[in-house]
Write a protein that holds these residues in place. Structure first.
Motif, PDB file in Angstrom:
ATOM      1  N   GLN A 211       4.063   4.657  -5.333  1.00  0.00           N
ATOM      2  CA  GLN A 211       3.205   4.269  -6.417  1.00  0.00           C
ATOM      3  C   GLN A 211       3.068   5.196  -7.695  1.00  0.00           C
ATOM      4  OE1 GLN A 211      -0.777   2.453  -5.552  1.00  0.00           O
ATOM      5  NE2 GLN A 211       0.279   1.186  -3.993  1.00  0.00           N
TER       6      GLN A 211
ATOM      7  N   ARG B 163       0.966  -1.119  -0.013  1.00  0.00           N
ATOM      8  CA  ARG B 163      -0.060   0.056   0.076  1.00  0.00           C
ATOM      9  C   ARG B 163       0.880   1.225  -0.076  1.00  0.00           C
ATOM     10  NH1 ARG B 163      -1.896  -3.667   3.330  1.00  0.00           N
ATOM     11  NH2 ARG B 163      -3.971  -4.444   3.124  1.00  0.00           N
TER      12      ARG B 163
ATOM     13  N   THR C  87      -4.522  -2.019  -4.269  1.00  0.00           N
ATOM     14  CA  THR C  87      -3.431  -1.364  -5.322  1.00  0.00           C
ATOM     15  C   THR C  87      -3.722  -2.006  -6.629  1.00  0.00           C
ATOM     16  OG1 THR C  87      -1.770  -0.903  -3.483  1.00  0.00           O
ATOM     17  CG2 THR C  87      -0.991  -0.927  -5.666  1.00  0.00           C
TER      18      THR C  87
END
Length: 349
Positions: free
Chosen positions: A129, A6, A51
């Protein structure tokens, strides 16, 4: 692999990366029991992390790099039978090797996630990310194989396209390093079996029983002759050992002697009258050829005579068989005549 599942994660954890044919990458969190004793009784909990990473085309491969761009190998544990009789293996503790970032890297990103699909490649920074680099590999074709391999003490992304091109991209920047036309894919066997290995090599099945090996590294080409194997290793002939008196007297292998050493006049003096000597003839080479020609002629005439004798013996066998058949027929007719006139009187003839 060990990665950040995450965005808010501060440490890596076991994760399962799933790539789909629609270009989506899902990350699932794996909760493992803390102690080895609980691993035998408690199950592994799998939960979605939420995700989702997207690319263009079906996902082929993904891998994680550390903050220095080095390939991160997944942790593993060698399975051993718990009921084995080896006490040493039972008493030794076996734990998974867990990767943890250093104290100086606790703040910020610690990993690069490299994902490659049939059309493009992307590099994400974890755990934020963030997509750092994007490279569209092909638009008119598609990739058959993509692997992250080591080359010249670094890592790169090697790709094999359906139009026959072999391409390499640097990591994590995705800069094109190589693009060459190798072999158009006309056989599905090549598409199914093509794979990249480390140090700039690749393999595929060119036929059901043949493996084709190729390289796209100049260093590998320069060291190719040194890597070829030998059928045997040349060694020098060892010196002959000194034979002792007892070994020669009571056994051992036979010793080879030279004829000149045993019977020659140089070492043994003048030969006796009973010893045969070689006296060359006066005819020389022509005399030898004439003698050989005469012997060959005699052998030829003898062979012709044997062939004629064999032919005559064959004719004799045929005549004998014919006479035996005639004798048998005459005996048969005589027996029939005897049976016909056996019971008749003299006045009935």
């Amino acid at each position: 692999m060990e990665s950040f599942a995450r965005k808010n994660d501060s440490a890596v954890s076991p994760c399962l990366w799933v790539g789909t044919g629609l270009g989506m990458v899902l990350i699932l969190s794996l909760n493992l029991p803390a102690s080895d004793d609980l691993r035998q009784s408690e199950p592994v909990m799998v939960s979605p992390s939420g995700t989702v990473l997207t690319l263009k085309g079906a996902v082929l491969t993904f891998v994680c790099l550390d903050c220095m761009g080095t390939l991160t190998h997944p942790p593993y544990e060698v399975w051993r039978d718990p009921h084995s009789a080896d006490d040493g293996e039972k008493t030794r503790k076996r734990k998974l090797v867990m990767h943890s970032p250093s104290s100086s890297q606790d703040m910020g990103d610690h990993q690069f996630a490299v994902i490659c699909s049939e059309k493009q490649a992307k590099v994400f920074s974890l755990p934020s990310q963030t997509c750092l680099y994007v490279h569209n590999i092909t638009e008119t074709s598609f990739l058959l194989r993509a692997d992250v391999v080591t080359l010249c003490n670094s890592v790169c992304l090697a790709c094999f396209c359906a139009n026959g091109h072999i391409m390499t991209l640097s990591l994590p920047s995705l800069r094109p390093l190589l693009d060459l036309n190798y072999l158009p894919v006309t056989d599905m066997r090549i598409a199914r079996t093509f794979c990249f290995t480390n140090e700039g090599q690749a393999l595929y099945l060119s036929s059901p029983t043949e493996i084709q090996r190729l390289t796209y590294s100049q260093e590998m080409c320069d060291n190719l002759q040194d890597m070829l194997g030998d059928l045997f290793t040349p060694v020098e002939t060892p010196e002959a050992q000194n034979r002792g008196f007892l070994k020669g007297l009571f056994g051992g292998s036979g010793q080879a002697f030279d004829r000149e050493e045993l019977f020659g006049e140089a070492t043994a003096g003048k030969a006796s009258r009973s010893l045969a000597q070689h006296i060359p003839g006066s005819g020389g080479i022509e005399g030898v050829r004439g003698a050989a020609g005469g012997v060959i002629g005699d052998l030829t005439r003898a062979r012709i005579a044997l062939d004629e004798r064999g032919q005559k013996l064959g004719e004799l066998d045929e005549r004998t068989a014919s006479m035996m058949a005639s004798a048998e027929a005459f005996s048969k007719h005589a027996h029939e005549v005897m049976l016909k006139y056996k019971d008749k009187k003299w006045y009935q003839f």
